[in-house]
Design a protein around this motif. Structure first.
Motif, PDB file in Angstrom:
ATOM      1  N   THR A  75       0.792  -1.232   0.000  1.00 28.38           N
ATOM      2  CA  THR A  75       0.000   0.000   0.000  1.00 28.38           C
ATOM      3  C   THR A  75       0.823   1.280   0.000  1.00 28.38           C
ATOM      4  OG1 THR A  75      -0.150  -0.048   2.434  1.00 28.38           O
ATOM      5  CG2 THR A  75      -1.920  -1.121   1.197  1.00 28.38           C
ATOM      6  N   ARG A  79      -0.355   5.036  -1.400  1.00 27.99           N
ATOM      7  CA  ARG A  79      -0.517   6.181  -0.504  1.00 27.99           C
ATOM      8  C   ARG A  79       0.300   7.370  -0.991  1.00 27.99           C
ATOM      9  NH1 ARG A  79       0.061   2.326   3.742  1.00 27.99           N
ATOM     10  NH2 ARG A  79       2.116   3.170   4.229  1.00 27.99           N
ATOM     11  N   LEU A  82      -1.558   8.831  -3.949  1.00 28.28           N
ATOM     12  CA  LEU A  82      -2.752   9.540  -3.515  1.00 28.28           C
ATOM     13  C   LEU A  82      -2.398  10.896  -2.924  1.00 28.28           C
ATOM     14  CD1 LEU A  82      -5.802   9.550  -3.099  1.00 28.28           C
ATOM     15  CD2 LEU A  82      -5.446   8.371  -0.913  1.00 28.28           C
ATOM     16  N   LEU A 103      -8.414   5.232  -6.754  1.00 28.55           N
ATOM     17  CA  LEU A 103      -8.900   4.255  -5.783  1.00 28.55           C
ATOM     18  C   LEU A 103      -9.449   3.020  -6.484  1.00 28.55           C
ATOM     19  CD1 LEU A 103      -9.634   3.421  -2.896  1.00 28.55           C
ATOM     20  CD2 LEU A 103     -11.757   4.735  -3.133  1.00 28.55           C
ATOM     21  N   THR A 141      -6.312   5.400   3.882  1.00 28.68           N
ATOM     22  CA  THR A 141      -6.806   6.117   2.700  1.00 28.68           C
ATOM     23  C   THR A 141      -7.842   7.153   3.110  1.00 28.68           C
ATOM     24  OG1 THR A 141      -6.412   4.225   1.243  1.00 28.68           O
ATOM     25  CG2 THR A 141      -8.002   5.859   0.496  1.00 28.68           C
TER      26      THR A 141
END
Length: 217
Positions: A75, A79, A82, A103, A141
């Motif tokens: 992840t 991240r 994002l 997403l 998230t």
């Protein structure tokens, strides 16, 4: 004079250690997804890796810690991406659309679908597994998204509300279409067109609910 780049570069020993750690995480990730959490043991992973069992235990003292590291490895790149997408200086609708699309691209990947199914099937028996997944994936998230939405509220782009709840609304809207169908095996794959459509739908509904009065549509 010592070159700064060389001074910061890891030693050969450290580089080998990092490479070995990455190999362990890749093997463990495949084993968890293919065999499940219950059927995965540290001994089984050590056997696949070969060499001393102590090497695995030196890196990860328990299966729980190994699972956490696998999720962190899976992840961390998302991240970071994002965080780049959530630009407070960008156009809000466009930023939200890119966020929703990013997403969807993440959660509809084969690895993510397999992980969601693993959590659903074994999370009741292994609450520590569900807790780690929640902390490392959806919760993190939502935290990043909530921070961005709170800033948009401060700037008068969105009406004032609980930013955490607003983030949850956007995430649920985004994943309510093709992701849900894929997760429940109602479709075999997701097309870029489906993801674009779901992202546009989610952002449209979200802005209808949260756009500040007087903001241009």
């Amino acid at each position: 004079m010592t070159c700064p780049e060389k001074a910061l570069a890891p030693s050969r020993r450290e580089a080998r250690r990092l490479d070995r750690r990455q190999t362990i995480l890749e093997v463990a990730a495949r084993h968890f997804l293919e065999n499940g959490y219950a059927a995965t043991s540290m001994s089984a992973i050590a056997a696949i890796l070969g060499g001393s069992k102590g090497t695995l235990w030196n890196h990860f003292p328990s299966k729980e810690e190994l699972f956490r590291a696998v999720l962190e490895n899976a992840t961390s790149t998302y991240r970071a991406r994002l965080s780049e997408i959530l630009d407070p200086g960008g156009d809000l609708p466009s930023t939200l659309h890119r966020t929703a699309l990013s997403l969807l691209e993440k959660v509809t990947s084969p690895e993510a679908i397999a992980l969601h199914r693993l959590i659903a099937s074994e999370g009741g028996r292994f609450p520590e597994m569900s807790r780690i997944f929640y902390e490392m994936a959806p919760s993190h998230t939502r935290m990043l998204l909530a921070r961005f939405l709170e800033g948009a509220m401060d700037r008068g782009q969105l009406r004032r509300d609980d930013p955490d709840k607003a983030a949850r609304v956007l995430m649920r809207l985004t994943t309510s279409g093709c992701h849900e169908l894929l997760l429940l095996s109602q479709i075999e794959r997701v097309t870029p067109q489906q993801m674009e459509s779901d992202a546009a739908f989610a952002v449209d509904i979200f802005l209808r609910a949260y756009r500040a009065e007087g903001m241009a549509r």
